[in-house]
Design a protein around this motif. Sequence first.
Motif, PDB file in Angstrom:
ATOM      1  N   UNK A 128       0.825  -1.210   0.000  1.00 17.76           N
ATOM      2  CA  UNK A 128       0.000   0.000   0.000  1.00 17.76           C
ATOM      3  C   UNK A 128       0.857   1.257   0.000  1.00 17.76           C
ATOM      4  N   UNK A 129       2.032   1.165   0.619  1.00 19.24           N
ATOM      5  CA  UNK A 129       2.850   2.366   0.808  1.00 19.24           C
ATOM      6  C   UNK A 129       4.322   1.981   0.875  1.00 19.24           C
ATOM      7  N   UNK A 130       5.157   2.812   0.314  1.00 18.60           N
ATOM      8  CA  UNK A 130       6.611   2.677   0.451  1.00 18.60           C
ATOM      9  C   UNK A 130       7.105   3.897   1.224  1.00 18.60           C
ATOM     10  N   UNK A 131       7.790   3.646   2.333  1.00 19.37           N
ATOM     11  CA  UNK A 131       8.290   4.719   3.190  1.00 19.37           C
ATOM     12  C   UNK A 131       9.807   4.785   3.062  1.00 19.37           C
TER      13      UNK A 131
ATOM     14  N   UNK B  65      -0.040   2.114  -8.141  1.00 16.31           N
ATOM     15  CA  UNK B  65      -1.005   2.617  -7.176  1.00 16.31           C
ATOM     16  C   UNK B  65      -0.520   2.573  -5.743  1.00 16.31           C
ATOM     17  N   UNK B  66       0.756   2.851  -5.538  1.00 21.22           N
ATOM     18  CA  UNK B  66       1.374   2.789  -4.212  1.00 21.22           C
ATOM     19  C   UNK B  66       1.626   4.206  -3.703  1.00 21.22           C
ATOM     20  N   UNK B  67       1.305   4.441  -2.450  1.00 25.82           N
ATOM     21  CA  UNK B  67       1.578   5.737  -1.828  1.00 25.82           C
ATOM     22  C   UNK B  67       3.068   5.828  -1.501  1.00 25.82           C
ATOM     23  N   UNK B  68       3.673   6.952  -1.857  1.00 28.43           N
ATOM     24  CA  UNK B  68       5.085   7.189  -1.548  1.00 28.43           C
ATOM     25  C   UNK B  68       5.171   8.164  -0.377  1.00 28.43           C
ATOM     26  N   UNK B  69       5.705   7.694   0.741  1.00 26.56           N
ATOM     27  CA  UNK B  69       5.807   8.512   1.955  1.00 26.56           C
ATOM     28  C   UNK B  69       7.270   8.801   2.268  1.00 26.56           C
ATOM     29  N   UNK B  70       7.538  10.037   2.640  1.00 29.40           N
ATOM     30  CA  UNK B  70       8.900  10.458   2.969  1.00 29.40           C
ATOM     31  C   UNK B  70       9.022  10.720   4.463  1.00 29.40           C
TER      32      UNK B  70
ATOM     33  N   UNK C  40      11.792  15.469  -6.235  1.00 31.48           N
ATOM     34  CA  UNK C  40      10.672  14.553  -6.449  1.00 31.48           C
ATOM     35  C   UNK C  40       9.516  14.979  -5.557  1.00 31.48           C
ATOM     36  N   UNK C  41       8.367  14.344  -5.734  1.00 29.20           N
ATOM     37  CA  UNK C  41       7.162  14.741  -5.004  1.00 29.20           C
ATOM     38  C   UNK C  41       6.549  13.535  -4.296  1.00 29.20           C
ATOM     39  N   UNK C  42       6.691  13.437  -2.973  1.00 31.50           N
ATOM     40  CA  UNK C  42       6.056  12.336  -2.240  1.00 31.50           C
ATOM     41  C   UNK C  42       4.566  12.599  -2.056  1.00 31.50           C
ATOM     42  N   UNK C  43       3.835  11.558  -1.692  1.00 32.02           N
ATOM     43  CA  UNK C  43       2.412  11.716  -1.393  1.00 32.02           C
ATOM     44  C   UNK C  43       2.197  12.143   0.053  1.00 32.02           C
TER      45      UNK C  43
ATOM     46  N   UNK D 162       2.233  15.874   6.327  1.00 30.45           N
ATOM     47  CA  UNK D 162       1.636  16.607   5.216  1.00 30.45           C
ATOM     48  C   UNK D 162       1.327  15.636   4.091  1.00 30.45           C
ATOM     49  N   UNK D 163       0.205  15.861   3.412  1.00 26.88           N
ATOM     50  CA  UNK D 163      -0.168  14.954   2.340  1.00 26.88           C
ATOM     51  C   UNK D 163      -0.827  15.661   1.181  1.00 26.88           C
ATOM     52  N   UNK D 164      -0.891  14.969   0.067  1.00 22.96           N
ATOM     53  CA  UNK D 164      -1.541  15.510  -1.120  1.00 22.96           C
ATOM     54  C   UNK D 164      -3.062  15.486  -0.950  1.00 22.96           C
ATOM     55  N   UNK D 165      -3.729  16.368  -1.672  1.00 20.50           N
ATOM     56  CA  UNK D 165      -5.183  16.505  -1.550  1.00 20.50           C
ATOM     57  C   UNK D 165      -5.911  15.203  -1.861  1.00 20.50           C
TER      58      UNK D 165
END
Length: 231
Positions: A12-15, A46-51, A71-74, A92-95
């Motif tokens: 679901x997500x890559x951190x 379709x994976x959320x990219x988290x920083x 780059x732009x994380x989600x 912080x996250x994208x809309x």
Amino acid sequence: MDLVKRYKDDVACIIVTPFHHPAFGDQVLPAPSFFADLRRICDENGIVLALDDVRAGFRLSMHGSHAYFGFSPDLTCFSKAIANGYTLSACLGKAALKAAASRVFFTGSFFGGAVEMAAALATLDELERRDAIAHMMKMGTMLQDGLKELARARGLEVVVSGPPTIPYMRFANETNFRRMQRFSGEAARRGVIFHPHHNWFMMEAHKEEDIRQALDVADKCFEVVKKEFGG
């Protein structure tokens, strides 16, 4: 990419952190194409990219470390420097993620801490007003270059890694950190803290005279290490 293919329906997500900054090891900056490739892989699957920008946030760019690396994380997580030591963290996250986030309930005892919020606003204003990152880059470069030069003059080999605002040094060809621990202990006795196993943090408050003092102490500590352990 192979792991994403293998576990595609389970990811679901890559951190990630903006660069590799372990304890007991050298810091490693990302390859030039790393984040562009990672962003593409996440978008295609379709994976959320988290920083995780807790450690490096506001030390590379006022817009977050992702801006520094292009780059732009989600999602992005901040803490540490965001409030200059006051206990505050922020995500912080994208809309596009707002609706999903609104369905997750969580709370905390100190979410409404006005002091911490005020500290963060003041800290961010001061970092920007003073062009603090550029100053920390300059001071960190002075420290990194000075340590390498002093060690070389003493016949010692050191590894200096990380961006100038978050430097780290260790002695080469050593896995038990005995020389680094001795170096750091001697420095602490002389009033300067060089963590033996963890990266260091430059501050806007550091001035050239502070760096010169730290390097003067470091030279004395290099002398002790050379005498006790050899080259």
